[in-house]
Motif scaffolding. Structure first.
Motif, PDB file in Angstrom:
ATOM      1  N   UNK A  57      30.180  34.724  36.897  1.00 42.82           N
ATOM      2  CA  UNK A  57      30.646  33.802  37.941  1.00 42.82           C
ATOM      3  C   UNK A  57      31.808  32.980  37.401  1.00 42.82           C
ATOM      4  N   UNK A  58      32.846  32.898  38.203  1.00 44.86           N
ATOM      5  CA  UNK A  58      33.992  32.074  37.807  1.00 44.86           C
ATOM      6  C   UNK A  58      33.846  30.711  38.450  1.00 44.86           C
ATOM      7  N   UNK A  59      34.346  29.705  37.771  1.00 45.85           N
ATOM      8  CA  UNK A  59      34.346  28.438  38.499  1.00 45.85           C
ATOM      9  C   UNK A  59      35.744  27.907  38.675  1.00 45.85           C
ATOM     10  N   UNK A  60      36.702  28.691  38.327  1.00 44.11           N
ATOM     11  CA  UNK A  60      38.046  28.362  38.806  1.00 44.11           C
ATOM     12  C   UNK A  60      38.904  29.609  38.713  1.00 44.11           C
ATOM     13  N   UNK A  61      39.963  29.635  39.480  1.00 44.18           N
ATOM     14  CA  UNK A  61      40.801  30.799  39.536  1.00 44.18           C
ATOM     15  C   UNK A  61      42.149  30.349  40.068  1.00 44.18           C
ATOM     16  N   UNK A  62      43.077  30.194  39.150  1.00 41.86           N
ATOM     17  CA  UNK A  62      44.362  29.595  39.538  1.00 41.86           C
ATOM     18  C   UNK A  62      45.069  30.391  40.624  1.00 41.86           C
ATOM     19  N   UNK A  64      43.880  32.229  42.951  1.00 41.75           N
ATOM     20  CA  UNK A  64      43.249  31.998  44.241  1.00 41.75           C
ATOM     21  C   UNK A  64      43.640  30.627  44.785  1.00 41.75           C
ATOM     22  N   UNK A  65      43.671  29.638  43.888  1.00 48.02           N
ATOM     23  CA  UNK A  65      44.009  28.298  44.343  1.00 48.02           C
ATOM     24  C   UNK A  65      45.427  28.260  44.913  1.00 48.02           C
TER      25      UNK A  65
END
Ligand code: HEA
Ligand code: HEA
Ligand code: CUA
Ligand SMILES: [Cu+2]
Lengths: 358, 232, 569
Positions: A57-62, A64-65
């Motif tokens: 699980x990722x908790x951030x994804x530049x 996508x942001x």
């Protein structure tokens, strides 16, 4: 029971408006669905204890942001651009506008046609004719709101505002007050009657059917006021040492004592009449009396109409006055003098309410 | 709130929400700066409104401003500048631990502040108010007479009233700040004299000083805007 | 959040250990409550007073809805109706929504979350509550004197010259309430900057703290502007000076600029704390760190910054120039982007999470749905052309109830249910909690969705009746019916939460299994200075493990299955 979903579409702008409105609606539905589906999907799939795969699980994804940043921005800007274009076109005055004057006061709408016909809480306009409303309030802020035309603008004390529309369908539509203006705000309502050109001409011919018959056009009223108040004592056919000539002054650039220039639009004329000392024309002193307490908004409008009518170089001043002929319609001047009958009616809104429910 | 009394009589009081005196002082100074930002926004709309109307009614405001004496304003400016200087000095002495000198500076500041208010009342507000040149409905009648007495041409009384409304509102708010300043300075002196454990170093003086510089700064803007208006 | 506890007390001998009493039981006198400087007690005071104001405002709403079921408006006179919506708007905005989340949840949690023993300026905090109550009292007195009728926007010259209701007093009330919120903001800013526990770096702060911090900034920059503006209106009323009234030489539109310069940022004062709550709820009940933590944190700051540049979108048709309007419209679209980021990140937080359907979570999911609708309908209004027809209609009314009630109040209720066990040490009934959340959601949509249609049809707001358009009645009836349901939904928590104080099950430190200093290091209810021992933070924020959490449940389930299997044999 029926569920109305759209107000009547009775002006040119209404069509363009609705196209934009429903596009935004589509966007709203789509985004609500996207978010809804995400929530529902995740909530079901990742319900506590479900056997879904939770590894990596990722908790951030530049990336996508950035996508989330760009997509709404682009869509938003597209909507913005569309709406800005629409707005600019609806606020730009059209050629050959027919001008009506509107005075808002607590709690009624007072409409005056160029030829002097006055109406209260009603407005008759011909179909297909671009209309310009020049509006001012006598007391607090009101808003002229014509839902069927998707048109609305505030009516502010102390300055003229304008509203432009072109009715496209004959019929009777609501005319509402869109800004809270005190106790009877909700009674400051009336109707716009869009008539075919022929009906409108007839209506004009009969001098307006409803409350009041006009015998004099606004220019005439203005001209009489001009005489009565003695404006011509100073303002004459040409600039003299007493005062500047006002011939054809409307929409020209005026130079003030401090060297600045102003456009002599309605606001300027109004200010010059009510409070001439605010801005003094170059070469003159503040000898003109301030008429702030002796002229009503309506009278000022008439004076302005009169000053405007001198555009062609007629000589206002010595009391001579050429009757302006507007749209080729001369008016019957034999009918009795203008009395604002409707003014006596304490609350036109309430009485209309009775009419409606009867 | 019960505070931690410590063994050493001169040790500073650390309120229980803080770890140590350093943190407490940093927090206070930051709080003061935030407060001053807030104060700035408090005055900002008044200055904005004043600026807007000056731009709109420059000629009348210029006439109306003739009733203000730039010399009195100038003296008051000078007084406030002196007081600000004195406050700066008192912070300096507080850092050096020279309490006597610090107190003298503070007294001097208070004297300046009081003089400021006295001059303001005696030469500006009271004469105007007693002649009815106060923004109420009678202003319209009273103002032209007052202007005539002073031998200056009268502006349009409505514009003049607007001018004086803003004048009283802004200088009034400023004077209120000056008055609060006096009270705060008195309290500070009292606490220092009492050797209160609340005040063991220069930070309280510095904070009051910051406030005072702000009050001074507001006046530095007020003075030219109201008293030294350029000819239209 | 993982944290090691270092007992600094013993090292330094500075702080004596406190007797094991929580903040509620520390002292029982009335005086100890009214003069308390404990941020938690002040939060409770705020909870009681804002609840009172909410119900006061709701009663006005009930009258509004009752009146509008009939096109002829037979219940109230026009005058009373105007006073109703003015009271409703003013109370709900200034005495409830602006104060509620910062005052209650912010006051209670912010110091605990950053590991501090109290807010930076506890006495200022108490003063804030008193000033708030003074303002509220002024307004209630104004109500008893007959109420005011100029709407919550106080447009001049109606408010400054024409209305003959006790407006000055109401303005003074709002002025005070403004100062309450300035004091709160000051406290939050100083606390976040300077009082964080060792190891609590900016990016280890919970997003709740970020949200409150951004709110504090807006409070400090915006609130003084409205305070002084309303003061000018009051002075204009008293002395008839001409700042805002054209008859006296003033400019009525100037007032609108100043008013919205605060009141647009104020809508984010109302929303950001709500968003702050939602971040916490989504993380805890998905057992995942908030997706895109930094983006969510900075979007709060972005919203705060941009919010000061869009006020003109309330004035598209109030005689500002076309260009001015277009610029404000453009920036309004930009301010929607940070909100969009937040919404998607919250939804993504559930991805690969372990979603618990508890009462707070249901409120949070309700928030997401309603806020999206409310925010997107804001775009109709931000688009300058569509706004021309919709401004001043029920479309606007529906928009702002979706964001304020569907957004902030849902968030507040979610947060209140989430931290209730922490605040009072008791669990409430999950059954009633979930039921109320669902009733509120359903009732809310019934109440306010029809108003979008009404607005598009042209129903102006602040209309006492609509005798000229009886065809609108059907939507009004729907809306009023919905509001009854909504009202029931709002009343329920008042009962079961109060009941839980008496017979609720004891909560224990961490009933939700949540991360965060307030759950892991403070008792429920916390002791007077929050922590028994000073905290030092060593790990990241939102240190959840969804996989393990779900695995535990599955293991438990397998166990149950096994036992059942055994029994069947
Ligand atoms: C909590 C309060 C709150 C909040 C958060 C908002 C949020 C927004 N508001 Fe609202 N508003 C009010 C409270 C609030 N408003 C009130 C009280 C009034 C009326 C005042 C009165 O007159 O009495 C009002 C009135 C109002 C007007 C004036 C209407 C008029 O009177 O003519 C406008 C116009 O632009 C507007 C716009 C917006 C916008 C663009 C947002 C944005 O911040 C919304 C952003 C959110 C989203 C956009 C949704 C999430 C995003 C996505 C799901 C992604 C997709 C996005 C895109 C494609 C861009 N609001
Ligand atoms: C936080 C802000 C907030 C909240 C929570 C609400 C809550 C509600 N509001 Fe309000 N509203 C505003 C902020 C808010 N509103 C603002 C700012 C305005 C603009 C004002 C203005 O124009 O100046 C407005 C205006 C407004 C209008 C428009 C009035 C008009 O323009 O003419 C309407 C109409 O339906 C309305 C309805 C409601 C309803 C049904 C609720 C419901 O959510 C309330 C639910 C609660 C109940 C239904 C009552 C619960 C029951 C009780 C407390 C017991 C009651 C007891 C008796 C009746 C004896 N509101
Ligand atoms: Cu006129 Cu409302
Ligand atoms: Cu806004």
């Amino acid at each position: 029971m029926n569920f109305p979903l759209m107000p009547p579409q009775a002006s040119e702008h209404a069509v363009a408006y609705d196209a934009l409105f429903w596009t935004i609606t589509a966007l709203t539905v789509i985004f609500t669905l996207i978010v809804g589906v995400m929530i529902y999907g995740f909530a079901v799939k990742y319900k506590r204890g479900s056997s879904a795969d939770r590894r990596n699980a990722q908790s951030h994804n530049e990336k996508l942001e950035v996508l989330l940043l760009v997509v709404p921005t682009v869509l938003g800007l597209a909507i913005f651009a569309w709406s800005a274009v629409n707005f600019t076109s609806v606020r730009t005055p059209k050629k050959d506008e027919m001008e009506l004057f509107v005075i808002g006061k607590r709690w009624m709408w007072h409409v005056q046609h160029m030829n002097g016909i006055r109406e209260n809480n009603e407005m008759h306009v011909p179909v297909g004719q671009p209309i310009r409303l020049t509006m001012i309030s006598q007391d607090v802020i009101h808003a002229m709101y014509l839902p069927a035309f998707r048109a609305q603008y505030h009516v502010v004390p102390g300055r003229y505002t304008s509203l432009h529309f072109t009715p496209t369908k004959p019929g009777t539509y609501k005319l509402l007050c869109g800004i809270h203006c005190g106790t009877q705000h909700s009674e400051m309502v009336g109707f716009v009657h869009v008539l075919s050109q022929q009906d409108f001409d007839e209506w004009l011919e009969s001098g307006g059917n409803r409350y009041t018959k006009a015998d004099r056009s606004m220019e005439q009223v203005g001209a009489d006021l001009w005489k009565e108040k003695g404006c011509g004592n100073c303002h004459q056919g040409t600039d003299n040492n007493r005062a500047p000539s006002l011939n054809g002054i409307f929409n020209t650039q005026r130079t003030m004592t401090d060297g600045s220039t102003v456009l002599a639009n309605e606001d300027y004329l109004r200010e010059s009449i009510l409070r001439p000392w605010d801005r003094i024309s170059a070469g003159y002193e503040n000898t003109m009396q301030a008429y702030a307490n002796s002229l009503s908004e309506e009278q000022v409008l008439s004076l302005i109409a009169y000053i405007k009518s001198t555009g062609s170089g007629a000589t206002p001043g010595q009391g001579e006055y050429e009757q302006p002929v507007r749209d080729g319609r001369a008016l019957d001047s034999s009918s009795k003098s203008t009395i604002d009958i409707a003014n006596d009616r304490a609350s036109a809104g309430a009485s209309q309410a009775k009419e409606l429910t009867n | 709130m019960s505070s931690h009394e410590s063994t050493h009589p001169d040790a500073p009081v650390v309120y229980e929400q803080f770890e140590d005196i350093g943190q407490q002082q940093e927090t206070y100074v930051l709080g003061m700066w935030s407060f001053l930002v807030n104060e700035t926004m408090f005055f900002a709309p008044l200055f904005f409104v004043y600026g807007l109307y000056t731009w709109k009614h420059h000629a009348d405001f210029y006439l109306a401003h003739a009733l203000l004496d730039w010399r009195i304003g100038g003296i008051n400016t000078f007084i406030l500048l002196m007081s600000s200087f004195a406050v700066a000095l008192s912070v300096h002495y507080a850092q050096k631990g020279r309490t006597r000198a610090q107190l003298n500076c503070l007294w001097f500041t208070i004297a300046c502040a009081a003089a400021f208010i006295w001059i303001k009342l005696q030469f500006e507000w009271i004469p105007k108010i007693s002649h009815g040149v106060f923004p109420n409905p009678e202003f319209i009648q009273n103002y032209p007479h007052y202007a005539m007495e002073h031998g200056v041409p009268a502006a349009d009384p409505y514009k003049a009233r607007l001018y004086y409304s803003l004048y009283f509102a802004i200088t009034g708010l400023h004077a209120l700040h000056v008055a609060i300043g006096i009270i705060v300075f008195l309290a500070l002196i009292y606490l220092i004299k009492k050797k209160s454990s609340l005040i063991t170093d220069y930070i309280p003086t510095e904070m009051v000083g910051l406030y005072w510089h702000f009050v001074d700064l507001v006046w530095i803007f007020l003075y030219p805007l109201f008293y030294l208006m350029p000819r239209p | 959040m993982s944290a090691t506890v270092v007992d600094k007390t013993q090292e330094e001998g500075l702080h004596e250990p406190h007797p094991k009493k929580n903040y509620l039981t520390a002292d029982h006198t009335i005086k100890s409550w009214l003069l308390t400087v404990d941020h938690k007690r002040i939060a409770v005071l705020y909870l009681i007073s804002t609840t009172f104001f909410f119900f006061l405002g709701s009663i006005a709403a009930a009258f509004i809805r009752a009146e509008l079921t009939n096109p002829m408006g037979t219940l109230l006179t026009s005058e009373t109706y105007n006073k109703m919506f003015s009271a409703h708007g003013i109370i709900m905005v200034f005495f409830f929504l602006v104060a509620v989340i910062p005052g209650v949840l912010g006051n209670f949690l912010l110091p605990i979350m950053v590991g501090a023993r109290d807010l930076a300026f506890p006495r200022l905090n108490l003063l804030s509550w008193y000033v708030f109550m003074a303002g509220g009292t002024c307004f209630v007195i104004a109500l008893m004197m007959g109420g005011v009728d100029a709407g919550w926007t106080f447009y001049t010259p109606l408010s400054s010259l024409y209305s003959n209701t006790p407006i000055t007093l109401a303005l003074v009330g709002v002025f005070f309430a403004g100062f309450a919120s300035i004091f709160t903001g000051l406290n939050f800013i100083a606390t976040v900057h300077k009082m964080r526990a060792p190891g609590m770096t900016w990016f280890r702060m919970p997003l709740f703290v970020w949200g409150q911090y951004a709110t504090g900034v807006i409070m400090i920059l915006g609130t003084p502007v409205i305070a002084i503006t309303l003061l000018m209106v009051a002075i204009e009323r008293m002395f008839k000076i001409g700042i805002f009234s054209p008859e006296l030489g003033g400019d009525p539109v100037l007032f609108q600029h100043l008013f919205w310069f605060y009141s647009h940022p104020a809508v984010y004062i109302m929303l950001l704390p709500g968003m702050a709550v939602i971040s916490e709820l989504m993380a805890c009940f998905s057992r995942r760190p908030v997706f895109g933590y930094k983006f969510v944190a900075f979007s709060s700051i972005g919203i705060a910054a941009l919010s000061f540049l869009v006020w003109g979108h309330h004035m598209f048709v109030s005689s500002q120039s076309v260009l001015q309007g277009i610029v404000f419209s453009l920036i309004s679209f930009l301010v929607a982007v940070p909100s969009a980021i937040k919404v998607f990140n919250w939804a993504l937080t559930m991805w690969k999470g372990s979603v618990h359907f508890t009462t707070p979570m249901i409120y949070a999911l309700g928030f997401l749905g309603l806020f999206v609708v409310g925010g997107l309908t804001g775009l109709y209004l931000a688009a300058i052309d569509t706004d021309v027809h919709l401004t001043g209609t029920y479309f606007v009314v529906a928009h702002f109830h979706y964001v304020m009630v569907g957004g902030t109040i849902m968030a507040f209720l979610g947060g209140l249910h989430f931290w209730w066990p922490k605040m009072f040490g008791r669990m409430y009934s999950e059954f009633w909690g979930k039921l109320s959340a669902i009733i509120v959601f359903v009732g809310f949509n019934f109440t306010f969705f029809p108003q979008f249609i009404l607005g598009y049809l042209g129903m102006p707001r602040r209309y006492h009746y609509y005798y000229f358009a009886p065809e609108w009645q059907v939507y009004h009836v729907l809306s009023s019916a919905g509001s009854t349901v909504l009202g029931i939904g709002f009343l329920m928590p008042a009962f079961y939460l109060t009941a839980s104080l008496i017979n609720g099950k004891r909560a224990g430190r961490n009933p939700w299994g949540a991360k965060g200093l307030e759950w892991e290091h403070a008792d429920s209810p916390p002791v007077t200075l929050n922590f028994d021992k000073p905290v030092v933070v060593t790990g990241p924020v939102y240190d959840y493990d969804a996989e393990k959490d779900s695995e535990m449940i599955r293991a438990g389930q397998r166990l149950v299955d096994m036992v059942k299997g055994e029994e069947e044999k």
